[in-house]
Scaffold this active site. Structure first.
Site, PDB file in Angstrom:
ATOM      1  N   ASP A   1      10.410   6.312  20.364  1.00  0.00           N
ATOM      2  CA  ASP A   1      10.951   6.942  19.153  1.00  0.00           C
ATOM      3  C   ASP A   1      10.085   8.137  18.763  1.00  0.00           C
ATOM      4  O   ASP A   1       9.703   8.295  17.599  1.00  0.00           O
ATOM      5  CB  ASP A   1      11.029   5.938  18.004  1.00  0.00           C
ATOM      6  CG  ASP A   1      11.973   6.410  16.888  1.00  0.00           C
ATOM      7  OD1 ASP A   1      12.780   7.325  17.140  1.00  0.00           O
ATOM      8  OD2 ASP A   1      11.893   5.858  15.772  1.00  0.00           O
TER       9      ASP A   1
ATOM     10  N   LYS B   1       2.402   0.073   4.446  1.00  0.00           N
ATOM     11  CA  LYS B   1       3.743  -0.075   5.014  1.00  0.00           C
ATOM     12  C   LYS B   1       4.226  -1.498   4.792  1.00  0.00           C
ATOM     13  O   LYS B   1       3.770  -2.439   5.449  1.00  0.00           O
ATOM     14  CB  LYS B   1       3.739   0.256   6.511  1.00  0.00           C
ATOM     15  CG  LYS B   1       5.114   0.156   7.166  1.00  0.00           C
ATOM     16  CD  LYS B   1       5.055   0.578   8.623  1.00  0.00           C
ATOM     17  CE  LYS B   1       6.420   0.507   9.283  1.00  0.00           C
ATOM     18  NZ  LYS B   1       6.365   0.934  10.706  1.00  0.00           N
TER      19      LYS B   1
ATOM     20  N   GLY C   1       7.767   7.316   2.302  1.00  0.00           N
ATOM     21  CA  GLY C   1       8.806   7.234   3.315  1.00  0.00           C
ATOM     22  C   GLY C   1       9.471   5.874   3.332  1.00  0.00           C
ATOM     23  O   GLY C   1       8.902   4.874   2.890  1.00  0.00           O
ATOM     24  N   GLU C   2      10.704   5.843   3.838  1.00  0.00           N
ATOM     25  CA  GLU C   2      11.444   4.594   3.951  1.00  0.00           C
ATOM     26  C   GLU C   2      12.305   4.652   5.196  1.00  0.00           C
ATOM     27  O   GLU C   2      12.999   5.638   5.445  1.00  0.00           O
ATOM     28  CB  GLU C   2      12.320   4.372   2.715  1.00  0.00           C
ATOM     29  CG  GLU C   2      13.045   3.047   2.712  1.00  0.00           C
ATOM     30  CD  GLU C   2      13.745   2.771   1.397  1.00  0.00           C
ATOM     31  OE1 GLU C   2      14.391   1.712   1.296  1.00  0.00           O
ATOM     32  OE2 GLU C   2      13.630   3.590   0.472  1.00  0.00           O
ATOM     33  N   GLY C   3      12.241   3.612   6.011  1.00  0.00           N
ATOM     34  CA  GLY C   3      13.007   3.588   7.246  1.00  0.00           C
ATOM     35  C   GLY C   3      13.565   2.206   7.520  1.00  0.00           C
ATOM     36  O   GLY C   3      13.583   1.325   6.648  1.00  0.00           O
ATOM     37  N   THR C   4      14.021   2.010   8.763  1.00  0.00           N
ATOM     38  CA  THR C   4      14.644   0.757   9.159  1.00  0.00           C
ATOM     39  C   THR C   4      13.668  -0.401   9.078  1.00  0.00           C
ATOM     40  O   THR C   4      14.020  -1.516   8.704  1.00  0.00           O
ATOM     41  CB  THR C   4      15.176   0.866  10.600  1.00  0.00           C
ATOM     42  OG1 THR C   4      16.049   1.991  10.682  1.00  0.00           O
ATOM     43  CG2 THR C   4      15.943  -0.386  10.995  1.00  0.00           C
TER      44      THR C   4
ATOM     45  N   GLY D   1      10.533  -0.539   7.424  1.00  0.00           N
ATOM     46  CA  GLY D   1       9.610  -0.718   6.320  1.00  0.00           C
ATOM     47  C   GLY D   1       9.620   0.429   5.332  1.00  0.00           C
ATOM     48  O   GLY D   1      10.203   1.484   5.574  1.00  0.00           O
ATOM     49  N   ILE D   2       8.976   0.174   4.198  1.00  0.00           N
ATOM     50  CA  ILE D   2       8.800   1.178   3.157  1.00  0.00           C
ATOM     51  C   ILE D   2       7.327   1.534   3.108  1.00  0.00           C
ATOM     52  O   ILE D   2       6.464   0.650   3.135  1.00  0.00           O
ATOM     53  CB  ILE D   2       9.256   0.632   1.790  1.00  0.00           C
ATOM     54  CG1 ILE D   2      10.727   0.174   1.869  1.00  0.00           C
ATOM     55  CG2 ILE D   2       9.086   1.672   0.701  1.00  0.00           C
ATOM     56  CD1 ILE D   2      11.194  -0.568   0.633  1.00  0.00           C
ATOM     57  N   VAL D   3       7.014   2.827   3.049  1.00  0.00           N
ATOM     58  CA  VAL D   3       5.624   3.275   3.101  1.00  0.00           C
ATOM     59  C   VAL D   3       5.226   3.893   1.766  1.00  0.00           C
ATOM     60  O   VAL D   3       5.921   4.765   1.242  1.00  0.00           O
ATOM     61  CB  VAL D   3       5.404   4.290   4.238  1.00  0.00           C
ATOM     62  CG1 VAL D   3       3.930   4.696   4.312  1.00  0.00           C
ATOM     63  CG2 VAL D   3       5.850   3.707   5.573  1.00  0.00           C
TER      64      VAL D   3
END
Length: 355
Positions: free
Chosen positions: A158, A63, A41-44, A46-48
């Site tokens: 969230d 993360k 996964g990748e978000g605002t 961090g990248i997991v």
């Protein structure tokens, strides 16, 4: 409490390092490694990655904190997430095992307990909807977690399907506390841009400056509806579209059912359709009266009357048939997230020991 100021965050960061929560000392940074297996996964914030310990073979989630735009150290959101996860120890909150630093402070990763999939991707890949018994089992875990959080005066801010992880044994764990905040009485203003659009409560869309746990509970209603319908109930493409979808589902709000709506900052900026009926029963014609009552309670326009996590746990919906699945009877699912491409060989070699 209000948003933490940068100065206090820097002090807190020094305290965390001094107390040893950044657990890999300089002399051992290259000896305690984890091999990245694949991106999950990748978000605002961090990248997991899914990763394996080179010494223990333990599978964990790694993360990596996004530091690209930071000039003054670790991002406030990551610092707050670390602080909360160190403080919270509940079965349905993902476990923070350690925080590791690479050769530079700019290389920081959170080592988290690994869960096989998130609820959003699971729903996308399932060929058939969850059974109602499975829905109840999932929701009871989410509600118990939120009850624990809210009783500790913490808002997640969230709550969404992609932030609910599930193990192969049917255990649901909440993750991503980058937007979570502690709060007090009286409630003070906080950053307004919270919660993913599809899960935003109407008072947020209308510009409220007061944030309460009712935000989380509206999102819980969206998740319950999503599990029951096997698709997101309010997939808006903009704030205006989101409000319109809410009105289509629940009818037009007014000061009679939502005292103070006309005084909200953005209330006069939207042209709200005049629909005077609730569509929940039409959307879920097969759902029991207890189920519809719970959805309506979670989707109350007036935040002060919206269901709390404790209210939901006492709902007759969870006590009626079909009864919720026991954990050992929950089905297992393929690891959809692990089919994504693994990091390249070059990346794996160059960053393997520098999370």
């Amino acid at each position: 409490m209000a948003e933490a100021d940068p100065e206090s965050d820097q002090i807190r960061l020094k305290c965390i390092r001094k107390e040893g929560f950044f657990t890999v000392p300089p002399e051992h940074r290259l000896g305690r490694c984890r091999n990245k297996l694949n991106l999950t996964g990748e978000g605002t914030f961090g990248i997991v990655y899914r990763a394996r310990g080179t010494q223990t073979d333990e599978i964990v989630a790694l993360k990596k904190v996004q530091m690209d735009k930071e000039k003054d150290g670790i991002p406030i959101s990551s610092l707050q997430e670390i602080t909360l996860l160190l403080r919270l120890h509940y079965p349905n909150i993902v476990e923070l095992k350690e925080v590791v630093v690479g050769n530079h402070l700019e290389s920081i990763s959170l080592v988290l307990a690994y869960c096989e999939q998130d609820l959003a991707s699971l729903l996308e890949n399932m060929t058939a909807p969850c059974s109602e018994a499975q829905v109840k089992r999932i929701m009871l875990q989410v509600l118990r977690h939120l009850q624990d959080l809210h009783s500790n005066l913490i808002m997640h801010r969230d709550v969404k399907a992609s932030n609910l992880l599930m193990t192969d044994r049917g255990c649901v764990k909440t993750v991503d506390f980058g937007l979570a905040r502690a709060y007090g009485v009286p409630v003070k203003p906080m950053t307004p841009k919270v919660v993913t659009l599809w899960y935003q409560a109407p008072e947020l869309l209308l510009g409220t400056t007061t944030q309460t746990t009712s935000f989380d509970m509206w999102a819980v209603g969206c998740i319950l509806a999503e599990l029951l319908a096997h698709k997101p109930p309010l997939p808006g493409t903009s704030e205006i579209h989101q409000i319109d979808l809410i009105v289509q589902l629940l009818g037009m709000p007014s000061d009679n059912i939502w005292p103070g709506i006309s005084k909200l900052p953005l209330a006069g900026q939207y042209s709200i359709r005049k629909q005077h009926y609730n569509n929940l029963k039409h959307k879920f014609p097969w759902l029991s009266e207890a189920g519809l009552c719970l959805l309506n309670f979670l989707f109350m326009y007036y935040p002060k009357k919206r269901a709390t996590a404790g209210d939901c746990l006492e709902s007759s919906y969870f006590k009626g048939k079909p009864l919720h699945e026991f954990p050992e009877l929950m089905p297992t699912f393929p690891h959809h997230c692990n089919t994504r491409a693994a990091p390249s060989a070059v990346e794996g070699q160059s960053k393997r020991c520098k999370p």
